[in-house]
Design a protein around this motif. Structure first.
Motif, PDB file in Angstrom:
ATOM      1  N   UNK A 165       0.812  -1.213   0.000  1.00 32.51           N
ATOM      2  CA  UNK A 165       0.000   0.000   0.000  1.00 32.51           C
ATOM      3  C   UNK A 165       0.853   1.274   0.000  1.00 32.51           C
ATOM      4  N   UNK A 166       2.000   1.247   0.720  1.00 34.70           N
ATOM      5  CA  UNK A 166       2.858   2.421   0.787  1.00 34.70           C
ATOM      6  C   UNK A 166       3.441   2.754  -0.583  1.00 34.70           C
ATOM      7  N   UNK A 167       3.866   1.724  -1.315  1.00 31.27           N
ATOM      8  CA  UNK A 167       4.400   1.926  -2.662  1.00 31.27           C
ATOM      9  C   UNK A 167       3.332   2.516  -3.584  1.00 31.27           C
ATOM     10  N   UNK A 168       2.114   1.968  -3.500  1.00 30.92           N
ATOM     11  CA  UNK A 168       1.011   2.450  -4.338  1.00 30.92           C
ATOM     12  C   UNK A 168       0.699   3.902  -4.024  1.00 30.92           C
ATOM     13  N   UNK A 169       0.640   4.249  -2.732  1.00 29.39           N
ATOM     14  CA  UNK A 169       0.344   5.624  -2.327  1.00 29.39           C
ATOM     15  C   UNK A 169       1.418   6.582  -2.831  1.00 29.39           C
ATOM     16  N   UNK A 170       2.660   6.172  -2.757  1.00 29.95           N
ATOM     17  CA  UNK A 170       3.758   7.013  -3.261  1.00 29.95           C
ATOM     18  C   UNK A 170       3.639   7.213  -4.776  1.00 29.95           C
ATOM     19  N   UNK A 171       3.215   6.162  -5.485  1.00 27.60           N
ATOM     20  CA  UNK A 171       3.022   6.273  -6.933  1.00 27.60           C
ATOM     21  C   UNK A 171       1.934   7.312  -7.248  1.00 27.60           C
TER      22      UNK A 171
END
Length: 450
Positions: free
Chosen positions: A251-257
């Motif tokens: 989820x953190x990677x997706x949010x950063x994207x």
């Protein structure tokens, strides 16, 4: 430009109205009193304002307790709904007609703070002989009207005591209390509207047949619909306000994207706990300054997507046993045999020369089985290049080989999962591939390339 009336003008106007109403100065109490039944019905109608106003009345009474004052709330027409005050003061004022159910409008009680405030739509303090009827002239009264959001009068708050206690500050106390009541009414309305909006949103979310969940910037799940709970085999109460890592490990990677301005759509993920594949789409939630404050995640069961695609493409069977024309004993016996094996999970080998109707038989078996509402996938094994057979049958993951489709691709076995896969011309398939196929048929399990 509108010029407000002075206090003396307000009193004079009211006294003149009382003469027109034929109010007699010597009456012992206001002309109109509601019956118990009428009062009970009126209290029910005004329950909302009573419930909101009473706590503020009690706060003001705590400040004035023992000072000889009483507080009473009227409806928009001046009917007294509730009274708070020292017991002896309330009893004494009741003798003058100030009690629950009494009509304090000017037409019933002459000039008095509550009735005049409601008629003039303002806040006013009246003392002694400013009251019209004699029995009220021993009091000082300070009243302020209560408005709803639309500015309409919905009630009036009145503070009454002996006229010797008259002081401008008492009117200020009443006005402040009314402002608090009006602010609370607005807040109550806002909360009611928010709750209604939440109910609508909740109903919409739970009527959608794919999973939806909302995640904030800290990775905390703030909302999830019933479909998502069913797909992920979790209870709503066990996941709300919990970290999203449990259901979306990256989820953190997706949010950063999303914060970087990139999209995150049509991704295929594997739900590790249940080994199920989902099609994932994630959309940013932005505030007024366009800052990403969270994200909404939607996901669909890949198998349902496959079934939907197959339903509107070639992945369906149209023929049934009724389409097999023939009345010979061999044909009748063949149909009986085929029907008897239709619901069997076993692999069926159909042999015959080209053009004799092998696919007709395969489709008829499918449509006579419990799998008829799922996919029917047909593939000509002899028409697929040798180097593509594995990827066509088993599918592949993203980046498995040069030219592989971004995001990977499902094979025919996945597309036909829960339905029927018809491998036509299987004898033309290379022998090494037939060995791989045999293992799949034995284990009922496939692994994508890569």
């Amino acid at each position: 430009m509108f010029k407000p009336f002075t206090h003396s003008e307000i009193v004079s106007r009211s006294l003149n109205r009382c003469i027109k109403y034929h109010i007699e100065k010597g009456i012992p109490k206001p002309k109109r009193t509601l019956s118990r039944k009428e009062l009970d019905n009126l209290i029910k109608e005004n329950n909302d304002i009573i419930k909101i106003a009473k706590p503020f009345m009690e706060i003001l009474y705590d400040f004035l307790s023992g000072s000889g004052f009483s507080l009473y709330l009227t409806d928009k027409n001046g009917i007294v709904l509730t009274i708070i005050g020292d017991k002896d003061i309330v009893m004494e004022q009741a003798k003058a007609g100030i009690a629950e159910g009494i009509d304090l409008s000017e037409q019933s009680a002459g000039t008095n703070a509550a009735g005049t405030a409601i008629f003039e739509n303002l806040s006013v303090q009246l003392s002694g002989k400013e009251h019209f009827i004699n029995t009220f002239q021993i009091y000082t009264c300070s009243a302020s009207v209560i408005h709803n959001e639309q500015g309409n009068i919905i009630g009036c708050l009145n503070l009454t005591g002996k006229r010797q206690l008259a002081h401008p500050h008492t009117l200020g106390l009443v006005v402040a209390a009314v402002k608090s009541i009006e602010n609370h009414l607005k807040l109550n309305k806002s909360q009611s509207e928010l709750f209604k909006a939440y109910q609508y949103l909740n109903k919409i979310m739970n009527s959608i047949d794919f999973g939806i969940l909302a995640v904030d910037n800290n990775g905390i799940i703030k909302a999830i619909n019933n479909s998502a709970c069913n797909m992920l085999c979790i209870n709503q109460k066990d996941i709300i306000d919990k970290n999203a890592y449990k259901v979306l490990y990256n989820w953190q990677y997706i949010l950063n994207e999303l914060k970087s301005g990139n999209s995150y759509e049509d991704k295929e993920i594997l739900y590790s706990d249940k080994r199920r594949r989902f099609n994932l789409n994630v959309y940013p939630i932005r505030d007024k300054s366009n800052t990403v404050t969270g994200m909404v995640v939607t996901f669909k069961d890949i198998q349902n997507v496959y079934n939907l695609v197959n339903k509107y493409t070639s992945g369906s069977a149209t023929y049934t046993f009724d389409d097999i024309i023939g009345s010979s004993e061999k044909m009748i016996n063949l149909k009986k045999q085929l029907k008897s094996i239709s619901n069997s999970p076993s692999t069926v080998l159909i042999q015959g020369e080209s053009g004799t109707g092998k696919e007709l038989i395969a489709q008829s078996i499918h449509n006579d089985s419990s799998r008829k509402n799922n996919s029917f996938i047909a593939i000509n094994c002899g028409a697929i290049p040798k180097n593509l057979i594995e990827s066509e049958l088993f599918g592949y993951e993203d980046g498995s080989f040069t030219g592989a489709k971004h995001g990977g691709r499902a094979g025919k076995f996945e597309l036909a999962n829960g339905g029927t896969l018809f491998l036509d011309e299987i004898g033309e398939m290379p022998l090494d591939m037939q060995v791989n196929l045999l293992r799949v048929l034995q284990e009922n399990c496939i692994t994508r390339i890569g």
